[in-house]
Design an enzyme around this catalytic site. Structure first.
Site, PDB file in Angstrom:
ATOM      1  N   ASP A  38     -10.920  -7.791   3.583  1.00 14.59           N
ATOM      2  CA  ASP A  38      -9.777  -8.692   3.416  1.00 14.59           C
ATOM      3  C   ASP A  38      -9.841  -9.307   2.030  1.00 14.59           C
ATOM      4  OD1 ASP A  38      -7.853 -10.214   5.772  1.00 14.59           O
ATOM      5  OD2 ASP A  38      -7.973 -11.161   3.798  1.00 14.59           O
ATOM      6  N   ASP A  64      -9.588  -6.594  -3.096  1.00 15.56           N
ATOM      7  CA  ASP A  64      -8.200  -6.465  -3.524  1.00 15.56           C
ATOM      8  C   ASP A  64      -7.852  -4.990  -3.437  1.00 15.56           C
ATOM      9  OD1 ASP A  64      -5.787  -6.192  -4.825  1.00 15.56           O
ATOM     10  OD2 ASP A  64      -6.389  -7.276  -6.639  1.00 15.56           O
ATOM     11  N   ASN A  91      -4.407  -1.867   7.810  1.00 14.59           N
ATOM     12  CA  ASN A  91      -3.579  -2.910   8.403  1.00 14.59           C
ATOM     13  C   ASN A  91      -3.016  -3.885   7.364  1.00 14.59           C
ATOM     14  OD1 ASN A  91      -2.830  -5.033  10.606  1.00 14.59           O
ATOM     15  ND2 ASN A  91      -4.270  -6.103   9.258  1.00 14.59           N
ATOM     16  N   TYR A 155       9.914  -4.428   1.175  1.00 17.91           N
ATOM     17  CA  TYR A 155       9.056  -4.253   2.351  1.00 17.91           C
ATOM     18  C   TYR A 155       9.488  -3.033   3.159  1.00 17.91           C
ATOM     19  CZ  TYR A 155       6.385  -5.603   6.519  1.00 17.91           C
ATOM     20  OH  TYR A 155       5.502  -5.635   7.579  1.00 17.91           O
ATOM     21  N   LYS A 159       7.192   0.341   3.960  1.00 21.36           N
ATOM     22  CA  LYS A 159       6.838   0.778   5.312  1.00 21.36           C
ATOM     23  C   LYS A 159       7.397   2.166   5.629  1.00 21.36           C
ATOM     24  CE  LYS A 159       4.274  -2.677   6.388  1.00 21.36           C
ATOM     25  NZ  LYS A 159       2.812  -2.486   6.551  1.00 21.36           N
TER      26      LYS A 159
END
Length: 250
Positions: A38, A64, A91, A155, A159
């Site tokens: 993360d 990162d 994720n 976005y 995706k």
């Protein structure tokens, strides 16, 4: 059903909170060893600590994902600890919502870099040792938003790109015993969503458009990801699993 994940090594990005954290906890309950990655190092360590306190095995690293060298370092730390990575869950993702005419180029670039390039970096770093073992599972997180939401051109594009990327990679790696799939969540009630000032209105809209009449929780995504990572899902690759309660429209 025994998912056969005991002893597997799983790398999960964006696992410091929300869906990623719940996914990490789910894999740990199945007996997997988990590498928590993360950009927020403290959050990553909190997730890893929760797994260890429950009797599981986990390590954490700050990373990162837009930086290839940092990705290689995180992968290297997991390999140094556990010797292999059997499952990769991409994720991590961000959004920078604004209509196109008001969108700064930097907002476009950041969303594409984290969501798409980050997935690219992680897959490239993990795949060689999966290929050597002739077994691997890659699960990339998409979104129902791939069909388009106003104010989310960046976005949505990222995706939809994940879906095409996953499909192509699944064809490249099928002969090596590696499956690649996408999980596309709908509206999921994470702590982050609940903390938004607009949450009550967002929840009302989501419920009004959701055929099943209730909203998803992080566990709904985590359970789907865990299944796709299992031997039970060996014949599923190149597909997108929608976990939306039946909602597809914006």
């Amino acid at each position: 059903m025994d998912l056969g994940l005991k002893g597997r090594v799983v790398m999960i990005t964006g696992a410091g909170m929300g869906i990623g954290r719940e996914t990490a906890l789910t894999f740990a309950r199945e007996g997997a060893r988990v590498g928590i990655v993360d950009i927020h190092g403290d959050d990553a360590e909190e997730t890893a600590a929760a797994i260890r306190e429950a009797g599981g095995e986990a390590i954490a690293s700050r990373c990162d994902l837009t930086n290839e060298e940092e990705v290689k370092a995180s992968v290297g730390s997991i390999l140094a600890k556990y010797g292999q990575i059997n499952v990769l869950v991409n994720n991590a993702g961000i959004s920078k919502d604004v209509t196109l005419l008001k969108m700064a180029e930097a907002d476009w670039d950041l969303v594409m870099d984290v969501n798409v390039k980050g997935t690219f970096h992680c897959c490239r770093a993990v795949l060689p040792q999966m290929k050597d073992r002739k077994w691997g599972r890659i699960i990339n997180l998409g979104s129902r938003s791939m069909f388009g939401n106003p104010g989310q051109t960046n976005y949505t594009a990222s995706k939809m790109a994940i879906v095409g990327f996953s499909r192509a990679l699944s064809l490249e790696q099928a002969r090596n015993g590696i499956t690649v799939n996408t999980v596309a969540p709908g509206f999921i009630e994470t702590e982050g969503i609940k903390g938004l000032p607009t949450y009550p209105k967002l929840r009302e809209i989501a419920l009004s458009k959701n055929p099943v009449g209730f909203l998803g929780e992080p566990r709904d995504i985590a359970n789907t990801v865990a299944f796709l990572a299992s031997e039970q899902a060996r014949y599923i690759t190149g597909t997108t699993v929608f976990v939306t309660g039946g909602r597809f429209s914006s």
